[in-house]
Design an enzyme around this catalytic site. Structure first.
Site, PDB file in Angstrom:
ATOM      1  N   LYS A  32       0.742  -1.589  -0.633  1.00 22.26           N
ATOM      2  CA  LYS A  32       0.132  -0.094  -0.077  1.00 22.26           C
ATOM      3  C   LYS A  32       1.128   1.233   0.191  1.00 22.26           C
ATOM      4  O   LYS A  32       0.926   2.822   0.101  1.00 22.26           O
ATOM      5  CB  LYS A  32      -0.921  -0.032   1.331  1.00 22.26           C
ATOM      6  CG  LYS A  32      -1.514  -1.148   1.415  1.00 22.26           C
ATOM      7  CD  LYS A  32      -2.867  -1.227   2.306  1.00 22.26           C
ATOM      8  CE  LYS A  32      -3.109  -2.873   2.906  1.00 22.26           C
ATOM      9  NZ  LYS A  32      -4.122  -1.974   4.231  1.00 22.26           N
TER      10      LYS A  32
ATOM     11  N   ASP B 264      -6.727  -5.895   9.794  1.00 22.49           N
ATOM     12  CA  ASP B 264      -7.829  -5.596   9.525  1.00 22.49           C
ATOM     13  C   ASP B 264      -8.684  -5.925   9.288  1.00 22.49           C
ATOM     14  O   ASP B 264     -10.258  -6.182   9.843  1.00 22.49           O
ATOM     15  CB  ASP B 264      -8.040  -4.164   8.673  1.00 22.49           C
ATOM     16  CG  ASP B 264      -7.324  -4.212   6.961  1.00 22.49           C
ATOM     17  OD1 ASP B 264      -7.162  -5.400   6.785  1.00 22.49           O
ATOM     18  OD2 ASP B 264      -7.517  -3.917   6.234  1.00 22.49           O
TER      19      ASP B 264
END
Length: 452
Positions: free
Chosen positions: A157, A193
């Site tokens: 990311k 997450d």
């Protein structure tokens, strides 16, 4: 339909996953997951199936004040969560930016920045003097060696902080908090997450056995039997031994060994070549919000240059990488059939005021191909996991911007999963409310509950 539309439809067939494709994908996903779980093949497996050491799901009896730190993208959140009786909770949170210079700087800079924001947050919410447990959501590939020990496997990311890969990120955060010396924080758990999403949904729905993210990235975790986890470090049998553990699959890397080549297109190859991690995270690049808009743009550009769209006349913005945002795909597909209100707005932003109704219909069709393929790829993986667990009833907790905002993603998934899940299994998809935040606090809360 105009003849251009027919040609576009014909050429978009490569973006469509057939039922045969999906059956083959499911077979390959399970094979790869088993490789990740096995000691012998784990090192070379693409889908790493990291053990999270989370073995207790919430039972609704967790209480108290908890901090949560959620780091997974270009900003991070700090949350203060007060768990009360029966599914009641209060939550205060604040978002802090991570400047590009820190994303690409040193690990020390990153964790000092986070510790400073934590301290400021505690001051703002008058808990500066208290000693609080913290759940740390860290949404990058981790090798976990325990509930509070996680080694960063690699950055994704857009992050590339030096001195963090191969290190225990919990220790790096503890060190940064200690360098300040002004706040009392006990880090009770590190998770990603997907685990947070599962925990957050399991607090309300005790059937939740899978956590799924379809947002900037894509990942899934699920409940596995400890006996199937070669790498589980701890006793696997005995009177009080827990039989299950959460597995973080890191399935975004599925296909890195070529397992997806039979369904990849020239658009996928081009996206991969221009990414910061060529050859890595290939499934994620076919699914997630970070790439979906660009996939659609590449197809639109190809058909424009072939003279099949916009009379062959594009625009500087259209021809520029990254300028067709994933939110455009959701907006265009939100138009009612036969109307092109959102589509025209998007095309005008791209400098394509000369688009005809046929162009709008064709652009929408391209977007539908890209997003349906993403939904079907995710569905293949989820159906494979549900069949593997073979429980009579499973809730899948889902979070992420693509699932949340795309108008058809949920329905596409339900339909496709139903088609491929064993007939005796019932399932449902549950939108997680703030999984990565509340989930982190819940993992910390369950850890505290178990410790007591």
């Amino acid at each position: 339909m105009d003849c251009n539309g027919e040609q576009i439809r014909e050429q978009c067939k490569e973006l469509v996953l057939t039922d045969k494709h999906i059956e083959e994908l499911m077979r390959r996903v399970v094979k790869e997951i088993n490789r990740g779980l096995s000691k012998e093949t784990h090192a070379e497996a693409d889908v790493k199936c990291f053990i999270t050491y989370v073995q207790d799901l919430p039972n609704g009896k967790e209480k108290g004040k908890f901090l949560a730190l959620d780091l997974g993208g270009t900003n991070f959140r700090v949350l203060l969560i007060v768990l009360k009786d029966e599914n009641e909770f209060e939550m205060l949170s604040k978002i802090y930016a991570i400047p590009q210079s820190i994303m690409l700087g040193s690990g020390t800079q990153l964790f000092d920045h986070i510790a400073e924001c934590l301290a400021n947050f505690m001051k703002e919410h008058s808990v500066y003097e208290e000693r609080l447990p913290l759940g740390f959501t860290f949404s990058f590939p981790l090798t976990q060696l325990g509930l509070t020990k996680g080694i960063l496997a690699r950055w994704t990311k857009g992050f590339n902080c030096s001195g963090v890969v191969g290190e225990d990120v919990v220790q790096l955060l503890k060190d940064a908090i200690a360098r300040r010396g002004d706040v009392q924080i006990d880090i009770c758990a590190i998770l990603n997450d997907t685990t947070g999403t599962l925990m957050s949904c399991a607090w309300k729905n005790h059937n939740c056995r899978i956590g799924l993210i379809v947002g900037t990235g894509s990942n899934a975790c699920y409940v596995e039997r400890v006996e199937n986890c070669d790498l589980f470090d701890g006793p696997k049998s005995g009177p009080n031994i827990k039989k299950h553990v959460l597995i973080n699959t890191e399935w975004g890397a599925f296909g890195d060994d070529g397992a997806l080549d039979f369904v990849r297109t020239e658009y996928d190859r081009e996206i991969d070549q221009h990414s910061i991690n060529p050859g890595r995270q290939l499934q994620e690049k076919m699914i997630s919000g970070m790439y979906m808009g660009e996939l659609a743009r590449l197809a639109i550009v190809r058909f424009t240059k072939a003279g099949l769209l916009f009379g062959g006349v594009g625009s500087d913005i259209l021809f520029k990488r990254g300028q067709f945002f994933t939110k455009y795909v959701s907006e265009i597909e939100s138009d009612k059939p036969g109307t092109y209100y959102n589509c025209r707005e998007v095309l005008e932003e791209l400098g394509l005021d000369h688009a005809t109704d046929e162009d709008c219909a064709n652009v929408r069709f391209i977007c539908e191909c890209v997003s349906s393929r993403a939904a079907h790829l995710v569905s293949a993986g989820i159906a494979a996991l549900i069949n593997k667990m073979d429980e009579p009833s499973v809730t899948v907790g889902v979070d992420g911007s693509v699932y949340r905002f795309h108008p058809k993603f949920h329905d596409l998934m339900v339909q496709k999963i139903r088609q491929f899940v064993k007939p005796h299994i019932s399932f449902d998809l549950m939108l997680s409310e703030d999984g990565s935040g509340r989930g982190a606090a819940l993992v910390a809360a369950v850890a505290c509950r178990e410790a007591q």
